[in-house]
Design an enzyme around this catalytic site. Structure first.
Site, PDB file in Angstrom:
ATOM      1  N   ASP A   1       0.682 -17.349  -7.237  1.00  0.00           N
ATOM      2  CA  ASP A   1       0.599 -15.982  -6.553  1.00  0.00           C
ATOM      3  C   ASP A   1       1.128 -15.979  -5.226  1.00  0.00           C
ATOM      4  OD1 ASP A   1       0.251 -13.183  -5.913  1.00  0.00           O
ATOM      5  OD2 ASP A   1      -1.828 -13.301  -6.235  1.00  0.00           O
TER       6      ASP A   1
ATOM      7  N   HIS B   1      -5.017 -10.969 -12.190  1.00  0.00           N
ATOM      8  CA  HIS B   1      -6.195 -10.767 -11.448  1.00  0.00           C
ATOM      9  C   HIS B   1      -7.389 -10.144 -12.157  1.00  0.00           C
ATOM     10  CE1 HIS B   1      -3.926 -11.972  -7.902  1.00  0.00           C
ATOM     11  NE2 HIS B   1      -3.145 -10.636  -7.945  1.00  0.00           N
TER      12      HIS B   1
HETATM   13 ZN    ZN Z   1       0.853 -10.927  -7.220  1.00  0.00          ZN
END
Ligand code: ZN
Length: 455
Positions: free
Chosen positions: A321, A270
């Site tokens: 994810d 991220h």
């Molecule tokens: Zn993650």
């Protein structure tokens, strides 16, 4: 020794597109690569070929909750309320369900053009929080799902110990994740055994985040990586940045770069909320940023400043994810569109040498994903034959060639444009369908029924 030959009218090689490429594959690796040649009798022929993409960040089990959290709750919904729903889902999964859901997620990854997955695996213990008799029981289930579907696996067993910055004790919802350093060492060792029969498997380590692992604990577990990848979630949420500042006086990425030996083995997942100095710091260290555009949009995380990071020479790859939607092309498309929307520009993520956005995104995600997962993904002699072919008759690709195929696939097509997928020379997807789609789908439905009935 098994030998097969594939011929592509055009294939994207490390030095660019080549026409008339013949690959002889022996025991899963490219043995002979010939350009500008004709197909020979018995060759399997295809029009458009690409290297398979790495999916650098997945929590496979979350595929089971995809679409179930898209309802407004009684309070303001956020990443943190989504996380509570995820914890409730986790409470009701046994080993069989973990394996069945992971197999479904991996199958869909292959069908969309991913050939390797970095599984950031953090559910380790039984529903009461006690270790299974085999501490790596659930890790072995993930490995079994990879083996069944054929996807290459970089397994990242997660170190998780605390509920927040400063070593807060873990909450009851986190009981299935938690290990101390000694038990984590045993888990990593057992994880290596669990993947030992999988071809080309890689094992790394994954301190969950600076919320769940103290900097000194991360430093203590680093030797367990043994040269393999090191992944960590960082700066996904503004609250995480505020909490980190309140606790340490530093921002999460700033703290990571200051206190830990971040280098090219690291993948910062991220890194959404970074300053220019932090972005420059990551680029200088050569670490990869693991971007998960579909999940980051779904969770309302924010936008990583990818254009300026790319201009600094920063490396990145993409990951699915939460697996709310699994589509390699859409991850790349949304990554570009996020930059366009925030910068009010077009064609944001390109390199000076490559006007095609699709090609720039694909090359970056291929190289960054390979680095992050500790496994090469280039098509060259001696390398695994991990390949994707596109449907030349898909209207999204009509009257296009070379880089414009990539632009067409990413911006005008998507998962349905993928034709065949080979992993280590084995053809796993044909006509867009994985060879075991029906059986795995059936088992997935049954597993989901069990989990959702209980939760
Ligand atoms: Zn993650």
């Amino acid at each position: 020794m098994s030998r097969t030959a594939l011929w592509f009218r055009s294939l994207l090689l490390p030095d660019g597109w080549a026409d008339g490429v013949r690959l002889v594959i022996a025991d899963g690796r490219i043995d002979i690569l010939t350009k500008a040649t004709a197909a020979e009798a018995g060759d399997e022929t295809h029009e458009i070929g690409l290297p398979g993409l790495p999916n650098l960040h997945s929590h496979a089990f979350q595929r089971g909750m995809a679409g179930l959290t898209e309802r407004r709750g009684s309070t303001a919904d956020s990443f943190w309320t989504w996380r509570e729903a995820m914890y409730r889902f986790v409470d009701h999964m046994g080993p069989e369900e973990v394996e069945a859901i992971a197999a479904q997620a991996f199958l869909e990854m292959l069908e969309s053009g991913f050939t390797r997955v970095g599984e950031f695996h953090y559910v380790h213990h039984d529903p009461d929080g006690a270790p299974y008799a085999d501490i790596a029981e659930l890790t072995a289930r993930v490995a079994a799902a990879a083996g069944e579907t054929g996807i290459a696996l970089t397994l990242l067993p997660v170190f998780y110990r605390h509920a927040g910055f400063g070593g807060l004790p873990a909450s009851p919802g986190q009981r299935r994740f938690v290990n101390d350093i000694d038990r984590y060492g045993r888990l990593v060792e057992a994880s290596r055994k669990a993947v030992s029969s999988l071809p080309c498997a890689v094992v790394g380590i994954a301190p969950h985040s600076l919320r769940a692992a103290m900097p000194e604990e991360i430093a203590a577990i680093l030797p367990l990586a043994d040269g393999g990848p090191i992944h960590i979630h960082v700066a996904e949420q503004t609250k995480e940045v505020e909490d980190c500042l309140a606790w340490s006086g530093q921002r999460p990425v700033e703290l990571l770069l200051d206190r830990l030996p971040v280098d090219e083995r690291w993948c910062l997942v991220h890194a959404t909320h970074v300053t220019d100095a932090e972005s420059q710091g990551i680029a200088t260290r050569g670490a990869t940023v693991g971007l998960c555009p579909i999940t980051e949009a779904n969770l309302g995380d924010g936008l990583f400043p990818a254009q300026s990071f790319m201009a600094r020479g920063g490396r990145f790859g993409v990951g699915s994810d939460s697996n709310v939607l699994i589509d390699a092309a859409e991850e790349l498309r949304l990554l570009e569109y996020g930059q366009r929307l925030s910068l009010r520009t077009r064609n944001a993520l390109t390199r000076a040498s490559t006007p095609s956005v699709g090609r720039s995104l694909f090359d970056a995600a291929l190289a960054g994903g390979a680095q992050a997962l500790g496994a090469p993904s280039t098509l060259a002699v001696g390398q695994p034959a991990d390949l994707v072919s596109l449907k030349a008759d898909d209207t999204a690709l009509a009257h296009r060639q070379h880089d414009r195929w990539l632009d067409g696939w990413i911006f005008a097509g998507g998962r349905q444009t993928v034709d065949c997928v080979w992993r280590a020379g084995a053809k796993l997807v044909n006509g867009g369908r994985h060879f075991s789609r029906e059986a795995i789908g059936k088992r997935y439905r049954k597993a989901l029924h069990k989990v959702l009935q209980a939760s």
